[in-house]
Design a protein around this motif. Structure first.
Motif, short mmCIF file in Angstrom:
data_model
loop_
_atom_site.label_atom_id
_atom_site.label_comp_id
_atom_site.label_asym_id
_atom_site.label_seq_id
_atom_site.Cartn_x
_atom_site.Cartn_y
_atom_site.Cartn_z
N THR A 86 0.84 -1.18 0.00
CA THR A 86 0.00 0.00 0.00
C THR A 86 0.88 1.23 0.00
O THR A 86 2.01 1.19 0.50
N MET A 87 0.41 2.34 -0.52
CA MET A 87 1.24 3.55 -0.48
C MET A 87 1.23 4.20 0.90
O MET A 87 1.95 5.15 1.14
N TYR A 88 0.45 3.64 1.83
CA TYR A 88 0.35 4.23 3.17
C TYR A 88 1.18 3.50 4.21
O TYR A 88 1.12 3.83 5.38
N GLY A 89 1.97 2.53 3.82
CA GLY A 89 2.70 1.72 4.79
C GLY A 89 4.11 2.20 5.05
O GLY A 89 4.54 3.25 4.59
N SER A 90 4.85 1.38 5.79
CA SER A 90 6.27 1.60 6.02
C SER A 90 7.01 1.44 4.70
O SER A 90 6.63 0.62 3.86
N GLN A 91 8.08 2.18 4.54
CA GLN A 91 8.85 2.11 3.29
C GLN A 91 9.47 0.73 3.10
O GLN A 91 10.09 0.18 4.02
N ALA A 92 9.31 0.17 1.90
CA ALA A 92 9.76 -1.20 1.59
C ALA A 92 11.24 -1.39 1.89
O ALA A 92 11.62 -2.38 2.52
N HIS A 93 12.07 -0.47 1.47
CA HIS A 93 13.51 -0.63 1.66
C HIS A 93 13.91 -0.56 3.13
O HIS A 93 14.98 -1.04 3.50
N GLU A 94 13.07 0.01 3.97
CA GLU A 94 13.36 0.09 5.39
C GLU A 94 12.84 -1.11 6.18
O GLU A 94 13.32 -1.39 7.27
N ILE A 95 11.88 -1.83 5.63
CA ILE A 95 11.21 -2.91 6.37
C ILE A 95 11.56 -4.30 5.84
O ILE A 95 11.34 -5.31 6.51
N VAL A 96 12.13 -4.39 4.64
CA VAL A 96 12.33 -5.69 4.00
C VAL A 96 13.23 -6.62 4.82
O VAL A 96 12.97 -7.82 4.88
N SER A 97 14.24 -6.10 5.48
CA SER A 97 15.12 -6.99 6.26
C SER A 97 14.34 -7.60 7.43
O SER A 97 14.56 -8.76 7.78
N GLU A 98 13.43 -6.86 8.02
CA GLU A 98 12.60 -7.40 9.10
C GLU A 98 11.71 -8.53 8.58
O GLU A 98 11.54 -9.56 9.25
N VAL A 99 11.18 -8.36 7.38
CA VAL A 99 10.35 -9.41 6.75
C VAL A 99 11.22 -10.64 6.51
O VAL A 99 10.83 -11.77 6.86
N GLN A 100 12.40 -10.46 5.96
CA GLN A 100 13.30 -11.58 5.69
C GLN A 100 13.70 -12.29 6.97
O GLN A 100 13.72 -13.52 7.03
N GLU A 101 14.04 -11.53 7.99
CA GLU A 101 14.50 -12.09 9.26
C GLU A 101 13.41 -12.83 10.02
O GLU A 101 13.71 -13.62 10.91
N SER A 102 12.15 -12.60 9.66
CA SER A 102 11.06 -13.32 10.33
C SER A 102 11.17 -14.82 10.07
O SER A 102 10.70 -15.62 10.88
N PRO A 116 -10.29 -2.99 2.00
CA PRO A 116 -10.97 -2.81 3.28
C PRO A 116 -9.99 -2.69 4.44
O PRO A 116 -8.89 -3.26 4.43
N GLY A 117 -10.40 -1.96 5.48
CA GLY A 117 -9.57 -1.76 6.66
C GLY A 117 -9.12 -3.05 7.32
O GLY A 117 -8.04 -3.12 7.90
N LYS A 118 -9.95 -4.11 7.22
CA LYS A 118 -9.58 -5.37 7.88
C LYS A 118 -8.32 -5.98 7.26
O LYS A 118 -7.61 -6.72 7.94
N VAL A 119 -8.02 -5.66 6.00
CA VAL A 119 -6.78 -6.15 5.39
C VAL A 119 -5.59 -5.44 6.03
O VAL A 119 -4.59 -6.08 6.38
N TYR A 120 -5.68 -4.13 6.19
CA TYR A 120 -4.62 -3.36 6.86
C TYR A 120 -4.38 -3.90 8.27
O TYR A 120 -3.24 -4.05 8.70
N LYS A 121 -5.46 -4.17 8.99
CA LYS A 121 -5.35 -4.63 10.38
C LYS A 121 -4.78 -6.04 10.49
O LYS A 121 -4.09 -6.36 11.45
N SER A 122 -5.07 -6.88 9.52
CA SER A 122 -4.61 -8.27 9.59
C SER A 122 -3.17 -8.45 9.09
O SER A 122 -2.54 -9.46 9.38
N ALA A 123 -2.65 -7.47 8.37
CA ALA A 123 -1.29 -7.57 7.84
C ALA A 123 -0.26 -7.45 8.95
O ALA A 123 -0.42 -6.65 9.88
N ASP A 124 0.79 -8.24 8.86
CA ASP A 124 1.92 -8.09 9.77
C ASP A 124 2.70 -6.84 9.42
O ASP A 124 3.27 -6.19 10.30
N TRP A 125 2.75 -6.53 8.13
CA TRP A 125 3.40 -5.31 7.65
C TRP A 125 2.56 -4.70 6.55
O TRP A 125 2.20 -5.37 5.59
N ASN A 126 2.25 -3.42 6.67
CA ASN A 126 1.72 -2.63 5.57
C ASN A 126 2.92 -1.91 4.98
O ASN A 126 3.61 -1.16 5.68
N VAL A 127 3.21 -2.20 3.71
CA VAL A 127 4.47 -1.80 3.11
C VAL A 127 4.22 -0.91 1.90
O VAL A 127 3.43 -1.24 1.01
N SER A 128 4.96 0.20 1.86
CA SER A 128 4.85 1.16 0.78
C SER A 128 6.08 1.07 -0.12
O SER A 128 7.21 1.02 0.35
#
Length: 180
Positions: A86-102, A116-128
């Protein structure tokens, strides 16, 4: 190695066929093993994607999912993590290592007309991928590229009928008759 699947939300036959096809092809080319389509069930699109995967190799799957939240919830129940682009999330280049390290399998959710808002709420990361409006295809490609650390360039697809041989000029395609 993590397993990556993609969930395409809210496909509309006629209106979204081309963009959804490109989401499917991008998913496959950048290393996802499966895509789920929600919205209107589009047998022709799904058959076209299967045909492409058969001709170009690999084990890519496509499945219709009437209930996209069921896919998300099952993914999470099985220990996977969800990345919503989503364009409203954390920046991809800043969050990708956390996703990988999971270390978890990743379900990348690509939106449709209105997420829908429930998708945003259920995501572990909303990524822009930038904070500007642009294509879900480009967002998916950039995020998968970051997630794969460029290793998608080295992917080999099993039993292709067609295989492009990189060349600076012209087209060079190897046809594997034994895989027909």
């Amino acid at each position: 190695m993590m397993n990556v699947n993609v969930l395409r939300l809210d496909h509309r036959i006629g209106r979204d066929t081309r963009i959804t096809t490109h989401v499917c092809l991008t998913s496959r080319a950048f290393g996802a093993s499966k895509i789920y389509l929600s919205g209107e069930e589009d047998h022709k699109l799904m058959e076209n994607v299967r045909d492409t995967a058969d001709r170009w190799g690999g084990n890519f799957e496509i499945e219709y999912a009437k209930n996209y939240m069921g896919v998300i919830n099952k993914w999470k129940d099985n220990g996977g993590k969800v990345v919503h682009l989503t364009m409203y999330g954390s920046q991809a280049h800043e969050i990708v290592s956390e996703v990988q390290e999971s270390g978890a399998d990743i379900l990348i959710v690509v939106g449709g007309a209105k997420v829908p808002g429930k998708v945003y709420k259920s995501a572990d990361w909303n990524v822009s991928v930038t904070t500007q409006p642009h294509s879900e295809v480009s967002s998916l490609a950039v995020f998968q590229h970051l997630l794969m650390e460029g290793k998608e360039f080295d992917l080999e697809f099993e039993n292709p009928v067609f295989e492009v041989i990189p060349t600076a000029h012209g087209k060079n395609v190897n046809i594997h008759d034994e895989n027909r």
